[in-house]
Design a protein around this motif. Structure first.
Motif, short mmCIF file in Angstrom:
data_model
loop_
_atom_site.label_atom_id
_atom_site.label_comp_id
_atom_site.label_asym_id
_atom_site.label_seq_id
_atom_site.Cartn_x
_atom_site.Cartn_y
_atom_site.Cartn_z
N ALA B 547 -38.83 39.33 -43.22
CA ALA B 547 -39.65 39.44 -42.02
C ALA B 547 -40.94 38.67 -42.25
N ASN B 548 -41.35 37.93 -41.25
CA ASN B 548 -42.63 37.23 -41.39
C ASN B 548 -43.74 38.13 -40.88
N LEU B 549 -44.46 38.68 -41.81
CA LEU B 549 -45.53 39.64 -41.51
C LEU B 549 -46.91 39.03 -41.70
N LYS B 550 -46.93 37.71 -41.97
CA LYS B 550 -48.20 37.02 -42.25
C LYS B 550 -48.94 37.68 -43.40
N LEU B 551 -48.19 37.92 -44.46
CA LEU B 551 -48.77 38.59 -45.64
C LEU B 551 -49.77 37.67 -46.34
N THR B 552 -50.74 38.31 -46.96
CA THR B 552 -51.74 37.57 -47.73
C THR B 552 -51.79 38.02 -49.19
N ALA B 553 -50.96 38.98 -49.56
CA ALA B 553 -50.96 39.47 -50.93
C ALA B 553 -49.58 40.08 -51.23
N PRO B 554 -49.20 40.17 -52.49
CA PRO B 554 -47.94 40.83 -52.83
C PRO B 554 -47.97 42.30 -52.43
N PRO B 555 -46.81 42.89 -52.22
CA PRO B 555 -46.77 44.29 -51.80
C PRO B 555 -46.88 45.26 -52.97
N THR B 556 -47.20 46.50 -52.64
CA THR B 556 -47.13 47.60 -53.60
C THR B 556 -46.18 48.64 -53.00
#
Lengths: 166, 584
Positions: B547-556
């Protein structure tokens, strides 16, 4: 997507950091959260922030030190060792922070800009720098242990005592 | 008419690579609140103890530098009546200190005025008028012969005026200038090669002599790309460093026809040279800049800071390289699966090294520093029991194992390339990626290479490991890689067996990875730089979602929740927390 927490927001350094194409891009953490005993800890904008992950409620925030002669303030994702948060900052200071109240327990100055996360093992805090030095701070407290790799361990999922359902 | 003369300024034709003694160079980068350089502005540096004063002027990039003593504190002023900030110089350590300063000039000077440019042709018998002064620059070569017909530029920051002329047959450049100003003397592309102050002395005359070895190099310019052809007899000049790079393949044979790229830091400009039959490429690079050196499929061979370097300097480096043609042939011929993903990989090369005088341990107030000579950026280390693992900075291929308590040296290996990532460790194996671009599995005790995979020319992530499986991301498209090619397309998420490097599974992903794969339970997550979040069953790569969520950092990943950061939907340059379900 379940939900967003707009109140947990801050200036993004994402474009700036990745555009630099420096080695730090290889371990880019940005504002990735550390989860510890039911709370999330992360750097948002120019603050270290503790929040309740169930509802996004802000528990406390701690302003980061500014780089000398500049208003720029930045830090890495905190490490967790011996029930303390350990933070490396662009201003060159290493902070030990109490996770419950956000109070600074101790601070150490280095002569470097610190871009990369500290590892903490056997009472020692190790941090790389933007120069030639790897700094080792010997705290004398062997309880500071358990964060021997970047982003905690080989899983790079920084969760300590996370609960299965929150 | 009264006249006064300045002495000859002569620069010794020897360049010292390291400054001896107790001083450093302080570089100030001055920007305003909008992050624009504050150009041509006076800066004073005052020793807090002795009150000794230095004066400088920012250049067109807002930069200025000073010599500073170790252990001293200095006040920085833009207005002599008001301290702006201060800087404490460490009593040891870096020879170069950089400070970024934010300074908002008074409104009247907030927008620098355009420089007036005057082309002058002043005869040998010229006299200064009542409001003018005469400045004569005598330009001589190393052999004392005059340098004739050579362009010279004077810049007055006080009057925001640029004067241009050329030397005559005697090597003299004459200017009629306004007195009571500091002037920068520009030669070639060095805008402040030298400087002088002309006092408030209308009708006066000042003569200055400079020894200068001009650059005579064949260059072809196209936009910001400069292609050079340097002969074997060409040496360094007053304004340029000579950099010689010898490129050999893994069989130690010279690699001819390889393109070397000298990338000017903070600029679009690059210099290109091609290696000759001996595998040697030579470049004459203007001083006052910082350069990163790349090959077509290998980045960051070296970094050179030629700012504030006087005299005649040269540096030489040697490197091993697979060879651009060999890489292209390999990428074209390697067996691939139905999705175009390579099924096998070439090994890297590891050599045991003795790091003579490269590692120094110094006690500090709170512990100790491990000084890695010539390093430029030290990554996060890894600690396993009493062993500390650290690369020798991005521009080195050395990788060290030291005693975590004392810094005592255990072993060092030279990897095939520089640009090492942070490490991941499990079961006595330390894993590290290099930027150009091999995944290494090394024995914790000895540094022996257990296995390695050269994955592609491009890799900007750290490997992950859990329960005997190793995860990483690599670029699967050499055709779109290389200088001037633009964005790379085609990335792969790969899983290998920790014991032997055998491929367990591989899947295409949307973009270059961000940070490292994140492992939680039986899932592995990968945030990509396009903002996408990929999720796979970590054992076999199945059940892929994206999914393209426009992330800016890796998830936790906490239990059944994924916490990540995404671009704020309405606030520019802001990010916010987003919460997702973890389960597939």
């Amino acid at each position: 997507m379940l939900q967003t927490y707009p109140e947990l927001s801050g200036k993004s350094h994402f474009e700036q950091l990745l555009a630099s194409y420096h080695v730090y891009c290889m371990h880019h953490q940005g504002s990735q959260a550390l989860h510890y005993k039911g709370f999330n800890y992360q750097v948002l904008g120019e603050n270290l922030v503790c929040s309740d992950p169930r509802n996004g409620k802000l528990m406390w925030k701690l302003p980061l030190p500014q780089v000398a002669g500049s208003k720029k303030a930045l830090a890495t994702m905190p490490s967790l060792a011996g029930d303390e948060l350990v933070l490396t900052t662009l201003a060159g200071e290493v902070w030990r922070v109490h996770p419950i109240n956000g109070k600074i327990l101790d601070r150490y100055a280095t002569a470097s800009k610190l871009w990369s996360q500290a590892v903490v093992a056997n009472g020692n805090i190790y941090t790389g720098s933007n120069g030639k030095n790897l700094h080792c701070i010997q705290t004398g407290n062997p309880a500071l242990d358990g964060w021997g790799q970047w982003s905690m361990n080989g899983t790079h999922n920084p969760v300590v005592m996370g609960l299965p359902d929150i | 008419m009264k006249s006064f003369l300045l002495g000859v300024l002569f620069y010794a034709p020897v360049f010292l690579f390291a400054q001896a003694g107790g001083y450093s160079t302080l570089y100030l980068n001055v920007t305003d609140s909008a992050d624009h350089p504050v150009a041509f502005t006076d800066v004073w540096l005052i020793d807090a103890t002795t009150s000794a004063e230095q004066e400088g002027i920012t250049d067109h990039k807002g930069k200025v530098h000073f010599r500073v003593d170790h252990g001293s504190t200095y006040y920085i002023l833009f207005d002599k009546s008001k301290k702006h900030s201060e800087v404490a110089v460490p009593s040891y350590g870096s020879l170069v200190i950089t400070r970024a300063l934010v300074y908002q000039p008074p409104a009247s000077r907030a927008t620098p005025l355009a420089m007036d440019t005057l082309d002058q042709s002043v005869g040998a018998n010229a006299r200064a008028g009542r409001s003018e002064a005469l400045f004569v620059l005598k330009l001589k070569g190393q052999n004392k012969a005059p340098i004739a017909n050579y362009p010279v530029v004077l810049t007055s920051t006080t009057y925001r005026r640029v004067y241009r002329t050329t030397t005559d047959r005697s090597g003299n450049a004459r200017f009629l200038i306004k007195p009571n100003s500091k002037y920068l003397i520009g030669l070639e592309d060095w805008a402040d090669y030298s400087s002088f102050n002309f006092p408030d002395y209308p009708g006066g005359k000042l003569t200055k002599t400079l020894t200068f070895e001009p650059t005579n190099v064949e260059e072809q310019m196209r936009n910001d790309t400069v292609r050079q052809t340097i002969g074997t007899d060409d040496g360094p000049t007053s304004a340029r460093f000579l950099v010689t790079v010898q490129v050999r393949n893994y069989e130690n044979a010279p690699l001819a026809g390889e393109e070397l790229i000298f990338d000017v830091d903070s600029s679009q400009r690059v210099y290109l040279v091609t290696t000759d039959e001996q595998g040697i490429g030579r470049a004459l690079l203007p001083k006052q800049y910082v350069y990163d050196v790349h090959l077509k499929y290998e980045s960051y061979l070296a970094r050179y800071d030629f700012r504030d370097k006087r005299g005649f300097g040269r540096v030489e480096i040697q490197c091993r390289y697979r060879g651009s043609e060999a890489i292209e042939n390999y990428m074209a011929q390697v067996p691939r699966d139905e999705n175009g993903i390579p099924l096998s990989f070439q090994p890297g090369m590891v050599e045991t090294k003795v790091p003579e005088n490269l590692i120094k341990v110094k006690e500090t107030k709170n512990g100790f520093d491990i000084n890695l000579s010539n390093a430029n950026g030290v990554s996060t280390p890894g600690v396993v029991e009493d062993r500390l693992f650290i690369s020798h900075g991005i521009y080195s291929n050395l990788f060290h194992c030291l005693n975590a308590h004392t810094g005592e040296h255990y072993w060092t290996v030279a990897l095939s390339e520089g640009g090492a990532s942070a490490v991941a460790c499990e079961n006595g194996v330390v894993l590290v990626n290099t930027e150009s671009c091999t995944l290494y599995a090394l024995d914790v005790q000895s540094g022996r290479m257990l296995w390695s995979h050269w994955l592609s020319p491009y890799l900007w992530t750290t490997p992950s490991v859990y329960d005997g499986l190793v995860y990483t991301v690599y670029a699967n498209d050499a055709s779109s890689y290389g200088f001037g090619k633009g964005d790379i397309k085609g990335f792969v998420m790969a899983c290998f067996d920790l014991k032997n490097g055998a491929v367990k599974w591989q899947k295409n992903i949307a973009n270059e990875g961000m940070g490292a794969p994140v492992i939680a339970g039986n899932l592995v997550y990968m945030a990509a730089r396009g903002g996408e979040l990929h999720r796979f069953n970590r054992l076999d790569g199945s059940s892929a979602t994206m999914a393209n969520l426009k992330l800016t950092a890796p998830p936790t990943v906490v239990g059944n929740r994924v916490f990540a950061m995404q671009q704020h939907p309405s606030k520019a340059n802001q990010e916010q927390v987003v919460v997702l379900e973890a389960s597939i």
